[in-house]
Enzyme design. Structure first.
Site, short mmCIF file in Angstrom:
data_model
loop_
_atom_site.label_atom_id
_atom_site.label_comp_id
_atom_site.label_asym_id
_atom_site.label_seq_id
_atom_site.Cartn_x
_atom_site.Cartn_y
_atom_site.Cartn_z
N ARG A 66 0.88 -1.27 -0.02
CA ARG A 66 0.09 0.09 0.12
C ARG A 66 0.69 1.20 -0.12
O ARG A 66 0.38 2.31 -0.50
CB ARG A 66 -1.00 -0.01 1.16
N GLU A 103 5.02 -10.24 15.07
CA GLU A 103 4.31 -10.73 16.27
C GLU A 103 4.85 -12.41 16.28
O GLU A 103 5.13 -12.84 17.40
CB GLU A 103 2.82 -10.41 16.48
#
Ligand code: AMP
Length: 178
Positions: A66, A103
């Protein structure tokens, strides 16, 4: 009469929250309503590039995927080149790579070794600053090619994730902060 430029508030209101995407517990910030509205999209690019006089920047660097949308439009506006930082394995020529922790697991991004001339003044743009891992890795790639990072700029910042902590030493700017 000229239409007034989009305000930060209008941009913020156009961002759609999508709960539990791409996985449970993540609230995804969907920018497609901003992109679909020419007044909002151009207002966003105007604001991302304000303070940067045309000709003062050699290249705008966008992060896969993006980030490309904003960085390419900003590059045209500033008469600068556009340089992609891509996920590992996507760029065809020789690359520098940089890995960073997610994560769960890790990710690797890459830049062409000759994408930027040493000493070039560049601005790094991505759609969103979350934990800052992606932007810090992209900044590390830019150091490897000898770029001077003038600014690190985001459309959206999730301030509660403290991404700025990972970008200490760089001028960080974001338009819409949640
Ligand atoms: P980070 O490395 O944690 O700062 O994550 C930044 C990257 O992940 C950006 O390129 C974003 O496109 C994407 N991202 C992370 N969190 C979100 C979110 N809540 N909504 C949309 N995109 C996100």
């Amino acid at each position: 009469m000229r239409t007034p430029p989009a305000t930060i508030d209008e941009l913020a209101r156009a961002i759609r929250n999508v709960p539990d995407f791409p996985k449970p517990g993540i609230q995804f910030k969907d920018i497609t309503p901003v992109l679909a509205d020419p007044r909002l999209f151009s207002g966003c690019i105007d604001r991302l590039t304000e303070n940067l006089p045309p000709g003062s920047i050699d290249a705008i660097v966008g992060v896969d995927a993006r980030g490309f949308i904003f960085a390419a439009a900003a590059a045209l506006k500033l008469n600068a080149g556009f340089v992609p930082v891509r996920k590992k394995g996507k760029l065809p020529y020789q690359t520098h790579e940089q890995s960073y922790d997610l994560e769960y697991g890790a990710n690797t991004i890459a830049i062409h070794v000759d994408a930027i001339k040493p000493g070039s003044r560049v601005v790094l743009i991505d759609d969103l600053l979350a934990t800052g891992g992606t932007a810090r890795a992209a900044a590390a790639l830019l150091k490897k090619v000898g770029a001077e990072i003038v600014a690190v700029t985001f459309f959206i910042e999730l301030a509660f994730l403290n991404g700025r902590e990972k970008l200490k030493g760089f001028p960080v700017r974001s338009l819409v902060v949640f």
